[in-house]
Design a protein around this motif. Structure first.
Motif, PDB file in Angstrom:
ATOM      1  N   GLN A   1      40.695  40.822   3.475  1.00 24.75           N
ATOM      2  CA  GLN A   1      40.801  42.300   4.204  1.00 24.75           C
ATOM      3  C   GLN A   1      39.565  42.305   5.092  1.00 24.75           C
ATOM      4  O   GLN A   1      39.562  42.866   6.205  1.00 24.75           O
ATOM      5  N   HIS A   2      38.418  41.869   4.537  1.00 27.78           N
ATOM      6  CA  HIS A   2      37.049  42.083   5.340  1.00 27.78           C
ATOM      7  C   HIS A   2      37.311  41.147   6.733  1.00 27.78           C
ATOM      8  O   HIS A   2      36.840  41.339   7.570  1.00 27.78           O
ATOM      9  N   ARG A   3      37.805  39.848   6.521  1.00 26.35           N
ATOM     10  CA  ARG A   3      37.938  38.944   7.455  1.00 26.35           C
ATOM     11  C   ARG A   3      38.830  39.467   8.487  1.00 26.35           C
ATOM     12  O   ARG A   3      38.609  39.122   9.643  1.00 26.35           O
ATOM     13  N   LEU A   4      39.989  40.241   8.180  1.00 26.37           N
ATOM     14  CA  LEU A   4      40.789  40.917   9.087  1.00 26.37           C
ATOM     15  C   LEU A   4      40.106  41.913   9.992  1.00 26.37           C
ATOM     16  O   LEU A   4      40.252  42.141  11.243  1.00 26.37           O
ATOM     17  N   VAL A   5      39.360  42.777   9.293  1.00 22.10           N
ATOM     18  CA  VAL A   5      38.488  43.600   9.789  1.00 22.10           C
ATOM     19  C   VAL A   5      37.371  42.969  10.941  1.00 22.10           C
ATOM     20  O   VAL A   5      37.217  43.413  11.870  1.00 22.10           O
TER      21      VAL A   5
ATOM     22  N   SER B   1      37.625  40.044  12.248  1.00 25.30           N
ATOM     23  CA  SER B   1      38.230  39.479  13.403  1.00 25.30           C
ATOM     24  C   SER B   1      38.889  40.459  14.353  1.00 25.30           C
ATOM     25  O   SER B   1      38.693  40.332  15.590  1.00 25.30           O
ATOM     26  N   ILE B   2      39.008  41.568  14.088  1.00 24.48           N
ATOM     27  CA  ILE B   2      39.272  42.732  14.996  1.00 24.48           C
ATOM     28  C   ILE B   2      38.026  43.261  15.775  1.00 24.48           C
ATOM     29  O   ILE B   2      38.205  43.510  16.754  1.00 24.48           O
ATOM     30  N   LEU B   3      36.832  43.327  15.027  1.00 28.59           N
ATOM     31  CA  LEU B   3      35.756  43.853  15.563  1.00 28.59           C
ATOM     32  C   LEU B   3      34.716  42.692  16.097  1.00 28.59           C
ATOM     33  O   LEU B   3      33.609  42.763  16.244  1.00 28.59           O
ATOM     34  N   LYS B   4      35.372  41.529  16.163  1.00 26.49           N
ATOM     35  CA  LYS B   4      34.292  40.547  16.495  1.00 26.49           C
ATOM     36  C   LYS B   4      33.490  40.337  17.676  1.00 26.49           C
ATOM     37  O   LYS B   4      32.321  40.119  17.611  1.00 26.49           O
ATOM     38  N   ASP B   5      33.926  41.177  18.730  1.00 24.61           N
ATOM     39  CA  ASP B   5      32.958  41.353  19.943  1.00 24.61           C
ATOM     40  C   ASP B   5      32.034  42.330  19.603  1.00 24.61           C
ATOM     41  O   ASP B   5      30.731  42.212  20.085  1.00 24.61           O
ATOM     42  N   GLU B   6      32.311  43.367  18.793  1.00 26.97           N
ATOM     43  CA  GLU B   6      31.369  44.406  18.566  1.00 26.97           C
ATOM     44  C   GLU B   6      30.277  44.009  17.563  1.00 26.97           C
ATOM     45  O   GLU B   6      29.128  44.045  17.808  1.00 26.97           O
ATOM     46  N   ILE B   7      30.789  43.235  16.512  1.00 26.78           N
ATOM     47  CA  ILE B   7      29.999  42.738  15.616  1.00 26.78           C
ATOM     48  C   ILE B   7      28.830  42.078  16.101  1.00 26.78           C
ATOM     49  O   ILE B   7      27.817  41.891  15.558  1.00 26.78           O
ATOM     50  N   LYS B   8      28.988  41.009  16.815  1.00 23.95           N
ATOM     51  CA  LYS B   8      28.146  40.168  17.881  1.00 23.95           C
ATOM     52  C   LYS B   8      26.860  40.931  17.886  1.00 23.95           C
ATOM     53  O   LYS B   8      25.946  40.360  18.126  1.00 23.95           O
ATOM     54  N   THR B   9      26.843  42.315  18.328  1.00 29.14           N
ATOM     55  CA  THR B   9      25.858  43.183  18.713  1.00 29.14           C
ATOM     56  C   THR B   9      25.206  44.068  17.894  1.00 29.14           C
ATOM     57  O   THR B   9      24.107  44.624  17.933  1.00 29.14           O
TER      58      THR B   9
ATOM     59  N   GLU C   1      39.272  53.996  17.133  1.00 30.29           N
ATOM     60  CA  GLU C   1      40.459  53.703  17.682  1.00 30.29           C
ATOM     61  C   GLU C   1      40.817  52.311  17.719  1.00 30.29           C
ATOM     62  O   GLU C   1      42.366  52.121  17.598  1.00 30.29           O
ATOM     63  N   LYS C   2      40.025  51.440  17.775  1.00 36.36           N
ATOM     64  CA  LYS C   2      40.418  49.976  17.484  1.00 36.36           C
ATOM     65  C   LYS C   2      41.060  49.498  16.233  1.00 36.36           C
ATOM     66  O   LYS C   2      42.071  48.985  16.054  1.00 36.36           O
ATOM     67  N   LEU C   3      40.324  49.944  14.941  1.00 38.04           N
ATOM     68  CA  LEU C   3      40.866  49.543  13.792  1.00 38.04           C
ATOM     69  C   LEU C   3      42.076  50.616  13.677  1.00 38.04           C
ATOM     70  O   LEU C   3      42.988  50.102  13.261  1.00 38.04           O
TER      71      LEU C   3
END
Length: 94
Positions: free
Chosen positions: A66-70, A72-80, A25-27
């Motif tokens: 493109q990868h940086r954009l994704v 940045s959108i998922l930065k909080d999720e990627i931390k975990t 949903e976020k993407l």
């Protein structure tokens, strides 16, 4: 004769778990993709995901951007997460 076709796949969200659906949903909201697949590939613990996304928002930008954009959108999720398999592609209008 050049026969170029654009295939747009829409994935069902009914088989996604809660975490996959959140990412999906976020993407979807940020990138309006023409194709999006999100899968937990960690065996269900949510530590590694595979994301395949095609979006017109990627048009005319490099794969790195493109990868940086994704990311940045998922930065909080990627931390975990332990890892991410990411495939992006521009959806040029035909």
């Amino acid at each position: 004769m050049n026969s170029l076709r654009l295939f747009i796949r829409s994935y069902s969200t009914s088989n996604l778990n809660k975490a996959e659906l959140h990412i999906y949903e976020k993407l979807k909201n940020h990138l309006s993709p023409t194709s999006l697949e999100v899968r937990d590939i960690s065996g269900g613990c949510g530590s590694m995901y595979s994301i395949n996304i095609i979006s017109e928002k990627f048009n005319n930008i490099s794969m790195i951007k493109q990868h940086r954009l994704v990311n940045s959108i998922l930065k909080d999720e990627i931390k975990t997460w332990h890892g991410l398999q990411l495939k992006t592609k521009a959806s040029n209008k035909v």
